[in-house]
Design an enzyme around this catalytic site. Sequence first.
Site, PDB file in Angstrom:
ATOM      1  N   LYS A 176       0.867  -1.182   0.000  1.00  0.00           N
ATOM      2  CA  LYS A 176       0.000   0.000   0.000  1.00  0.00           C
ATOM      3  C   LYS A 176       0.909   1.238   0.000  1.00  0.00           C
ATOM      4  O   LYS A 176       1.453   1.635   1.027  1.00  0.00           O
ATOM      5  CB  LYS A 176      -0.911   0.032   1.253  1.00  0.00           C
ATOM      6  CG  LYS A 176      -1.916   1.181   1.172  1.00  0.00           C
ATOM      7  CD  LYS A 176      -1.917   2.001   2.417  1.00  0.00           C
ATOM      8  CE  LYS A 176      -1.610   3.395   2.499  1.00  0.00           C
ATOM      9  NZ  LYS A 176      -1.619   4.370   1.484  1.00  0.00           N
ATOM     10  N   GLU A 251       9.544   1.969  10.914  1.00  0.00           N
ATOM     11  CA  GLU A 251      10.584   2.987  10.690  1.00  0.00           C
ATOM     12  C   GLU A 251       9.870   4.316  10.709  1.00  0.00           C
ATOM     13  O   GLU A 251       9.045   4.578   9.841  1.00  0.00           O
ATOM     14  CB  GLU A 251      11.268   2.776   9.329  1.00  0.00           C
ATOM     15  CG  GLU A 251      12.097   1.531   9.218  1.00  0.00           C
ATOM     16  CD  GLU A 251      13.329   1.555  10.099  1.00  0.00           C
ATOM     17  OE1 GLU A 251      13.708   2.625  10.610  1.00  0.00           O
ATOM     18  OE2 GLU A 251      13.898   0.471  10.310  1.00  0.00           O
ATOM     19  N   CYS A 285      13.570  11.354   6.472  1.00  0.00           N
ATOM     20  CA  CYS A 285      13.517  10.993   7.888  1.00  0.00           C
ATOM     21  C   CYS A 285      14.862  11.277   8.540  1.00  0.00           C
ATOM     22  O   CYS A 285      14.953  11.521   9.737  1.00  0.00           O
ATOM     23  CB  CYS A 285      13.138   9.538   8.051  1.00  0.00           C
ATOM     24  SG  CYS A 285      14.149   8.453   7.063  1.00  0.00           S
ATOM     25  N   GLU A 386       9.377  16.766  14.897  1.00  0.00           N
ATOM     26  CA  GLU A 386       9.734  16.629  13.487  1.00  0.00           C
ATOM     27  C   GLU A 386       8.871  17.580  12.651  1.00  0.00           C
ATOM     28  O   GLU A 386       7.645  17.520  12.714  1.00  0.00           O
ATOM     29  CB  GLU A 386       9.499  15.185  13.029  1.00  0.00           C
ATOM     30  CG  GLU A 386      10.026  14.942  11.639  1.00  0.00           C
ATOM     31  CD  GLU A 386       9.751  13.530  11.143  1.00  0.00           C
ATOM     32  OE1 GLU A 386       8.609  13.066  11.283  1.00  0.00           O
ATOM     33  OE2 GLU A 386      10.687  12.905  10.619  1.00  0.00           O
TER      34      GLU A 386
HETATM   35  P1  NAP Z   1       2.249   8.865   7.488  1.00  0.00           P
HETATM   36  O1  NAP Z   1       1.190   9.886   7.413  1.00  0.00           O
HETATM   37  O2  NAP Z   1       2.404   8.119   8.762  1.00  0.00           O
HETATM   38  O3  NAP Z   1       1.954   7.859   6.278  1.00  0.00           O
HETATM   39  C1  NAP Z   1       2.800   6.794   5.944  1.00  0.00           C
HETATM   40  C2  NAP Z   1       1.991   5.723   5.247  1.00  0.00           C
HETATM   41  O4  NAP Z   1       1.019   5.197   6.169  1.00  0.00           O
HETATM   42  C3  NAP Z   1       1.183   6.229   4.057  1.00  0.00           C
HETATM   43  O5  NAP Z   1       1.095   5.210   3.094  1.00  0.00           O
HETATM   44  C4  NAP Z   1      -0.175   6.506   4.672  1.00  0.00           C
HETATM   45  O6  NAP Z   1      -1.231   6.516   3.742  1.00  0.00           O
HETATM   46  C5  NAP Z   1      -0.285   5.342   5.632  1.00  0.00           C
HETATM   47  N1  NAP Z   1      -1.203   5.556   6.733  1.00  0.00           N
HETATM   48  C6  NAP Z   1      -1.645   6.721   7.257  1.00  0.00           C
HETATM   49  N2  NAP Z   1      -2.478   6.489   8.293  1.00  0.00           N
HETATM   50  C7  NAP Z   1      -2.573   5.145   8.439  1.00  0.00           C
HETATM   51  C8  NAP Z   1      -3.284   4.283   9.321  1.00  0.00           C
HETATM   52  N3  NAP Z   1      -4.060   4.764  10.296  1.00  0.00           N
HETATM   53  N4  NAP Z   1      -3.128   2.949   9.193  1.00  0.00           N
HETATM   54  C9  NAP Z   1      -2.321   2.441   8.237  1.00  0.00           C
HETATM   55  N5  NAP Z   1      -1.630   3.212   7.348  1.00  0.00           N
HETATM   56  C10 NAP Z   1      -1.746   4.542   7.448  1.00  0.00           C
HETATM   57  O7  NAP Z   1       3.669   9.469   7.147  1.00  0.00           O
HETATM   58  P2  NAP Z   1       4.041  10.404   5.905  1.00  0.00           P
HETATM   59  O8  NAP Z   1       3.674  11.780   6.234  1.00  0.00           O
HETATM   60  O9  NAP Z   1       3.523   9.809   4.649  1.00  0.00           O
HETATM   61  O10 NAP Z   1       5.618  10.234   5.851  1.00  0.00           O
HETATM   62  C11 NAP Z   1       6.478  11.065   6.520  1.00  0.00           C
HETATM   63  C12 NAP Z   1       6.960  10.399   7.783  1.00  0.00           C
HETATM   64  O11 NAP Z   1       7.666   9.211   7.441  1.00  0.00           O
HETATM   65  C13 NAP Z   1       7.944  11.238   8.554  1.00  0.00           C
HETATM   66  O12 NAP Z   1       7.639  11.163   9.908  1.00  0.00           O
HETATM   67  C14 NAP Z   1       9.281  10.567   8.260  1.00  0.00           C
HETATM   68  O13 NAP Z   1      10.264  10.781   9.234  1.00  0.00           O
HETATM   69  C15 NAP Z   1       8.870   9.149   8.160  1.00  0.00           C
HETATM   70  N6  NAP Z   1       9.870   8.364   7.436  1.00  0.00           N
HETATM   71  C16 NAP Z   1      10.657   7.528   8.160  1.00  0.00           C
HETATM   72  C17 NAP Z   1      11.650   6.803   7.529  1.00  0.00           C
HETATM   73  C18 NAP Z   1      12.523   5.862   8.312  1.00  0.00           C
HETATM   74  O14 NAP Z   1      13.079   4.959   7.704  1.00  0.00           O
HETATM   75  N7  NAP Z   1      12.688   6.029   9.609  1.00  0.00           N
HETATM   76  C19 NAP Z   1      11.839   6.927   6.145  1.00  0.00           C
HETATM   77  C20 NAP Z   1      11.019   7.804   5.450  1.00  0.00           C
HETATM   78  C21 NAP Z   1      10.028   8.511   6.103  1.00  0.00           C
HETATM   79  P3  NAP Z   1      -1.708   7.845   2.969  1.00  0.00           P
HETATM   80  O15 NAP Z   1      -0.675   8.890   3.154  1.00  0.00           O
HETATM   81  O16 NAP Z   1      -1.850   7.398   1.575  1.00  0.00           O
HETATM   82  O17 NAP Z   1      -3.032   8.224   3.579  1.00  0.00           O
END
Ligand code: NAP
Length: 494
Positions: A176, A251, A285, A386
């Site tokens: 997904k 992650e 990240c 963050e």
């Molecule tokens: P996010 O809002 O948590 O979303 C990540 C993924 O999870 C998306 O595919 C999102 O879908 C999905 N999602 C959202 N709510 C969910 C739920 N309740 N249940 C299951 N899946 C759900 O994060 P983001 O804003 O896309 O990404 C940025 C974050 O990722 C930052 O905090 C960054 O630090 C972190 N990140 C961490 C790493 C690492 O390796 N540590 C690497 C890259 C990014 P939709 O967005 O399609 O709704």
Amino acid sequence: MANPKFLNFIDGAWCSSKSGKTFSNINPANKDDIIGTFPASDAQDVQKAVESAASSLEEWQKTPPPKRGEILFRVGEILQNRKEELAQLMTREMGKILREARGDIQEAIDMAFYTAGEGRRLLGQTVPSELPNKFCMTLRDPVGICGLITPWNFPMAIPSWKVFPALICANTAILKPASDTPASATKFVEILLEAGLPPKTLQLVHGTGPEVGTPLVKHPQIELISFTGSSQTGQEIAAYCSQHHKKVSLEMGGKNAQIVLEDANLDLALEGIVWGAFGTTGQRCTASSRLILQKKIASELTHRLLNRAKNLKLGSGLLSSTEMGPLINQKQLEKVSEYVQIGQKEGAQLLTGGHPYREGECSKGFFFSPTIFTNVHSQMRIAQEEIFGPVLAIIEVEDIEEAIHVANDTSYGLSLSIYTQDINQAFHAIRAFKSGIVYVNAPTIGAEVQLPFGGIKHTGNGHREAAQTALDIFSEWKTVFIDHSGRLQKAQID
Ligand code: NAP
């Protein structure tokens, strides 16, 4: 403008969502540029994907690992051949500059070749027994059906970190992808199929977190969730998985810091700060969102950094002159703006930036000026939370001990860096840093696939992606004892 229609890949076929609903995805550098229309899937589509993934498990597990590896090797070759076209699409849908989009795809290529090699290893151990005529060994077993949930900031690299090790370990998987970068994920799945992956082994379900991610997490047949995204979402997923005994690897966010000590090579440090803080528009990240400067060199380095930040060229990542692209979407633009206000209210001094950037063509996208705060204290929210944008908080310190204390003083633990020419100080920091990743004389960004990637504290839950450590996520150790003594032998007793 053309508006191509993209599809899910479920049960071996490209298809619309069962409900027929769709969503559009746009170019964050130009809202008028529509990348395409995608299926807005829901629990019904997830159900069909799980049934199909379950039906293909046995066949895939019978495929010898070297054969699974050969498919991944071909994936690497196809990615190499199509790198430029894929990078162009990624820049259009995610906004990162073309050079970085190529790097994103290169990481997927590296991961494909690296994981392909695992097909001829997947090493277990043989271990001596304490009893005579007894043979002990360990094997890796697949986990089952994996739900893979990925963010938008590395549209191809992060799916590759999950899909390849899941497949080499003989799992089937449902991907997904983030709904902000579904086109890159679609191309990625197309390439796996072109490389010869049995069609029902991998399913692609487009849609939002609540509509697709949640049903995936909650589906009783999904044995493992591998998630990369925000700490908040990760925490919700972890809570559900722990209650339902699902394996889960997370992650999550970071609040990474670069320390520059007074003996550092300042020219080198400056390059590292600009890249670490403003590369990918601060949306990594591992981005360096805190800069910890020893007082003696703080004003000189801040002055030089200010000069660089003010002159960064913003624009479409497709233009070779562009140094920084847009933020991913309107919501992120608002979030970053809000943090600038928070920083000002907290008493930090805004040196530059702090507002959306709307000059010329940039008025069509979600651009934000490179932003630097000074007079930041470690406990301010802009130094703790963050922001995920081009916002750098500068904190001044007296000495290395205070620098390390400040660097460790957040709830996150992903990546920390130190610039110094003193080997003793460098090793002191390496040991003292509370983070999964440490850099010396380099910024906080720059993963390589053959090394474990991940963080501690609120960044992770004890797993590491990439490298051999990824195999520990996607397989279960099986310990085997073979007693060929012909009599009952009792460990610890005989
Ligand atoms: P996010 O809002 O948590 O979303 C990540 C993924 O999870 C998306 O595919 C999102 O879908 C999905 N999602 C959202 N709510 C969910 C739920 N309740 N249940 C299951 N899946 C759900 O994060 P983001 O804003 O896309 O990404 C940025 C974050 O990722 C930052 O905090 C960054 O630090 C972190 N990140 C961490 C790493 C690492 O390796 N540590 C690497 C890259 C990014 P939709 O967005 O399609 O709704």
